[in-house]
Write an enzyme that holds these catalytic residues in place. Sequence first.
Site, PDB file in Angstrom:
ATOM      1  N   CYS A 182     -14.262   5.369  14.853  1.00  0.00           N
ATOM      2  CA  CYS A 182     -13.903   4.322  13.892  1.00  0.00           C
ATOM      3  C   CYS A 182     -12.566   3.739  14.323  1.00  0.00           C
ATOM      4  O   CYS A 182     -12.054   4.070  15.390  1.00  0.00           O
ATOM      5  CB  CYS A 182     -13.849   4.885  12.471  1.00  0.00           C
ATOM      6  SG  CYS A 182     -12.664   6.236  12.282  1.00  0.00           S
ATOM      7  N   THR A 183     -11.976   2.902  13.503  1.00  0.00           N
ATOM      8  CA  THR A 183     -10.770   2.163  13.915  1.00  0.00           C
ATOM      9  C   THR A 183      -9.602   3.087  14.216  1.00  0.00           C
ATOM     10  O   THR A 183      -9.029   3.048  15.300  1.00  0.00           O
ATOM     11  CB  THR A 183     -10.371   1.157  12.829  1.00  0.00           C
ATOM     12  OG1 THR A 183     -11.479   0.315  12.530  1.00  0.00           O
ATOM     13  CG2 THR A 183      -9.200   0.305  13.307  1.00  0.00           C
TER      14      THR A 183
END
Length: 308
Positions: A182-183
């Site tokens: 994810c980010t």
Amino acid sequence: MTTTTQNPFRVAALYKFARLDGYEALRAPLAAFCCGRGIKGTLLLAHEGINGTVAGSEEAIAALVDHLQAIQALAGLEVKYSSAAEMPFHRMKVRLKREIVTMGVEDIHPATSAGTYVAPADWNALISDTDTVVIDTRNAYEVSVGTFKGAVDPRTGSFREFPAWVEEHRKELEGRKVAMFCTGGIRCEKATAYVKSLGLKNVFHLKGGILKYLEDVPAEESLWQGECFVFDERVSVSHGLAEGEAELCRACRHPLTVEDRLSPKYVTGVSCPHCFEARSDADRERYAERHRQVELAQARGGKRHIGS
């Protein structure tokens, strides 16, 4: 990453899953601490920990991180730094939440049951293994800007939809290595804890998320394709965490690639390929008038309008 005269603002994406008893009492003093130092952005507090992204001067952000690390439960806070040419947030918000990243599943404890961390330097080898299923745990609009080569996109509209997607595809994951990203690391940390709760064993996630990978892995060795969407006015970053080329559609807030902006359905501030069919001519007239007002405000004051 240090700031420069061209990029004077330091941006810190931070989180930690931890039992944060009495988190409600932290809200007011934390807001005062940030506002008193010119820091802007959002911090989320919940019983399960802290999450947020903030920006300010290098000295102010360093002071905030030290302040948070001094809270016993938050020692060892995960922080990723980048820089920005302009302040990427409009105001400072400290919010109380039930979850610092909302999945909506009870009794998931990432602090003690998350998957195995994989350093950015080792990530390419893991996701290049044909026995590995690589899953992008972000939402579809984020994935549209960029993702890892060969990654599965669950096409979720929110993280609440992720558990249902996993249940639907569980048989495809059993017996294989499952690598999630994810980010900044927080969403996949919770996602791995959920997947492990279902009985899957070989579950991994990218330590520090895409941001750390883009910072550490040279572009010529990278398996990342496109840019990484970020939740501030920079919109996206690329290798080396340089500000990217993506922009937001000011009508629907969907991130737009260069290719999106070449579409005949794209009109600055009015429409884009993602919202054109869902909006009426009356909507577009209203957006066009709003965009004219934004441009007038910028011309008068030279500052970014809060609705721009």
